[in-house]
Enzyme design. Structure first.
Site, PDB file in Angstrom:
ATOM      1  N   ASP A 158      -0.009   4.983   0.669  1.00 54.60           N
ATOM      2  CA  ASP A 158      -0.192   6.188   1.929  1.00 54.60           C
ATOM      3  C   ASP A 158      -0.211   5.269   3.202  1.00 54.60           C
ATOM      4  O   ASP A 158      -1.202   4.490   3.369  1.00 54.60           O
ATOM      5  CB  ASP A 158      -1.652   6.759   1.687  1.00 54.60           C
ATOM      6  CG  ASP A 158      -1.459   7.531   0.360  1.00 54.60           C
ATOM      7  OD1 ASP A 158      -0.412   8.238   0.002  1.00 54.60           O
ATOM      8  OD2 ASP A 158      -2.596   8.028  -0.284  1.00 54.60           O
TER       9      ASP A 158
ATOM     10  N   ASP B 218       0.813  -1.194   0.061  1.00 56.05           N
ATOM     11  CA  ASP B 218       0.028   0.015   0.171  1.00 56.05           C
ATOM     12  C   ASP B 218       1.112   1.316  -0.058  1.00 56.05           C
ATOM     13  O   ASP B 218       1.989   1.363   0.556  1.00 56.05           O
ATOM     14  CB  ASP B 218      -1.025   0.020   1.255  1.00 56.05           C
ATOM     15  CG  ASP B 218      -1.728   1.362   1.461  1.00 56.05           C
ATOM     16  OD1 ASP B 218      -2.557   1.506   0.662  1.00 56.05           O
ATOM     17  OD2 ASP B 218      -1.492   1.966   2.666  1.00 56.05           O
TER      18      ASP B 218
HETATM   19  P1  B16 Z   1      -6.804   9.974  -4.085  1.00 56.28           P
HETATM   20  P2  B16 Z   1      -3.786   4.016  -0.287  1.00 56.28           P
HETATM   21  C1  B16 Z   1      -5.654   5.867  -0.136  1.00 56.28           C
HETATM   22  O1  B16 Z   1      -4.274   5.617  -0.607  1.00 56.28           O
HETATM   23  C2  B16 Z   1      -5.433   6.795   1.100  1.00 56.28           C
HETATM   24  O2  B16 Z   1      -5.068   5.995   2.061  1.00 56.28           O
HETATM   25  C3  B16 Z   1      -6.792   7.402   1.192  1.00 56.28           C
HETATM   26  O3  B16 Z   1      -6.865   8.207   2.316  1.00 56.28           O
HETATM   27  C4  B16 Z   1      -7.248   8.029  -0.199  1.00 56.28           C
HETATM   28  O4  B16 Z   1      -8.663   8.533   0.039  1.00 56.28           O
HETATM   29  C5  B16 Z   1      -7.384   7.188  -1.202  1.00 56.28           C
HETATM   30  O5  B16 Z   1      -5.900   6.952  -1.360  1.00 56.28           O
HETATM   31  C6  B16 Z   1      -7.458   7.844  -2.704  1.00 56.28           C
HETATM   32  O6  B16 Z   1      -6.634   8.851  -2.801  1.00 56.28           O
HETATM   33  O7  B16 Z   1      -7.950  11.166  -3.702  1.00 56.28           O
HETATM   34  O8  B16 Z   1      -5.468  10.510  -4.051  1.00 56.28           O
HETATM   35  O9  B16 Z   1      -7.203   9.073  -5.319  1.00 56.28           O
HETATM   36  O10 B16 Z   1      -3.587   4.020   1.433  1.00 56.28           O
HETATM   37  O11 B16 Z   1      -4.506   2.792  -0.820  1.00 56.28           O
HETATM   38  O12 B16 Z   1      -2.383   4.064  -0.742  1.00 56.28           O
HETATM   39 MG    MG Z   2      -2.839   3.093   3.117  1.00 55.69          MG
END
Ligand code: B16
Ligand code: MG
Length: 211
Positions: A10, A8
Site C-alpha cells: 500500500d 511494501d
Molecule cells: P489491513 P502496507 C498497510 O499496508 C497499510 O499501509 C495500513 O494503512 C493498513 O492499516 C495495514 O496495511 C493493515 O491493513 O487492514 O488490510 O490488514 O503499507 O504495509 O502494504
Molecule cells: Mg505502505
C-alpha cells in the site's frame, strides 16, 4: 550486494490510501469520532488494530476489547467491499517498469506488507503471480516497525537479509527495514525519515541503487 527487493504494497505498488480513508471515516462518523486526512496519514504501514487505537485517541468513551474487534471487523468489511473497485489503474507510476527492470537483472522481488488483504489487492490489480514471494499481515503477529514481515519475505525468497533492499512509503516501514538489517529505500511520506538509506521521488530511481 542486493539480490532481492522487498516492496511494501500500500503506497508503493498500489494506491489504496483513499479506500482505507473512506472505510475508517465511515467508522469514525458512525462512532462520532473526529477523523481527518492528517490522522489517516499516521495509519500508513500500521496494522489494523493499531490503526484503530490511533483513531480511538479522539473518542469520548472507552471501548472494551470485544467492541474494538467488532469495530475493526466492521471497518475491514467496508474496506474489502471497496477493494472490489480496485484495478490495474490503481498500480502506482512506474511500479511495473521497475519490476520488469529488476527481473531483467536477475534480482528477486517480494511483497512485505502489513495488510491482511495483500493477496486480494494483488489479485485485483493483476500482480498476484508477479512476485517471487509474498509476506503479509497473515504471516506475522508483530507488525512494522518490527522487522518480522521483511524477515519472512527474505526467508521465503531464501536470500540472506543483508542482501535485501526494502522500498517503503511509511516511517514505520523504514524502521522495520533497518531493524531487519536491510537497505531502506524511502518514497513518498517515508522520505521524511532520517533513517532511510536512500530516498527517491520516482520508483525507477531504484534501478541504479540496487545494481
Ligand atoms: P489491513 P502496507 C498497510 O499496508 C497499510 O499501509 C495500513 O494503512 C493498513 O492499516 C495495514 O496495511 C493493515 O491493513 O487492514 O488490510 O490488514 O503499507 O504495509 O502494504
Ligand atoms: Mg505502505
Amino acid at each position: 550486494m542486493i539480490k532481492a527487493v522487498i516492496f511494501d504494497l500500500d503506497g508503493v505498488i498500489v494506491s489504496t490510501d483513499h479506500y482505507h480513508y473512506r472505510a475508517w471515516k465511515a467508522l469514525a462518523d458512525q462512532e462520532t469520532i473526529y477523523f481527518d486526512e492528517e490522522i489517516n496519514n499516521r495509519l500508513r504501514g500500521v496494522s489494523r488494530m493499531e490503526s484503530l487505537e490511533i483513531i480511538l485517541e479522539r473518542a469520548n468513551k472507552s471501548y472494551t476489547e470485544d467492541e474494538k474487534v467488532a469495530l475493526a471487523t466492521h471497518k475491514n468489511n467496508i474496506y474489502v467491499e471497496l477493494l472490489d473497485q480496485l484495478s490495474a489503474a490503481d498500480i502506482l507510476p512506474h511500479a511495473v517498469e521497475l519490476i520488469d527492470a529488476l527481473k531483467l537483472k536477475g534480482i528477486k522481488i517480494a511483497i512485505g506488507s502489513s495488510s491482511k488483504n495483500a493477496k486480494k489487492i494483488l489479485k485485483q490489480v493483476g500482480l498476484y503471480d508477479t512476485f517471487d514471494a509474498i509476506a503479509d499481515g497473515t504471516d506475522v503477529t508483530r507488525s512494522k516497525p518490527h522487522p518480522d514481515v521483511f524477515l519472512v519475505a527474505a526467508e521465503k525468497l531464501q536470500i540472506d537479509k543483508t542482501n535485501c533492499a526494502v522500498v517503503e512509503d511509511a516511517e514505520a516501514g523504514i524502521v522495520a527495514a533497518k531493524n531487519a538489517e536491510m537497505l531502506a529505500i524511502a518514497i513518498g511520506a517515508a522520505t521524511l525519515s532520517d533513517l532511510a538509506d536512500a530516498k527517491v521521488e520516482d520508483l525507477l530511481e531504484i534501478v541504479p541503487i540496487v545494481k
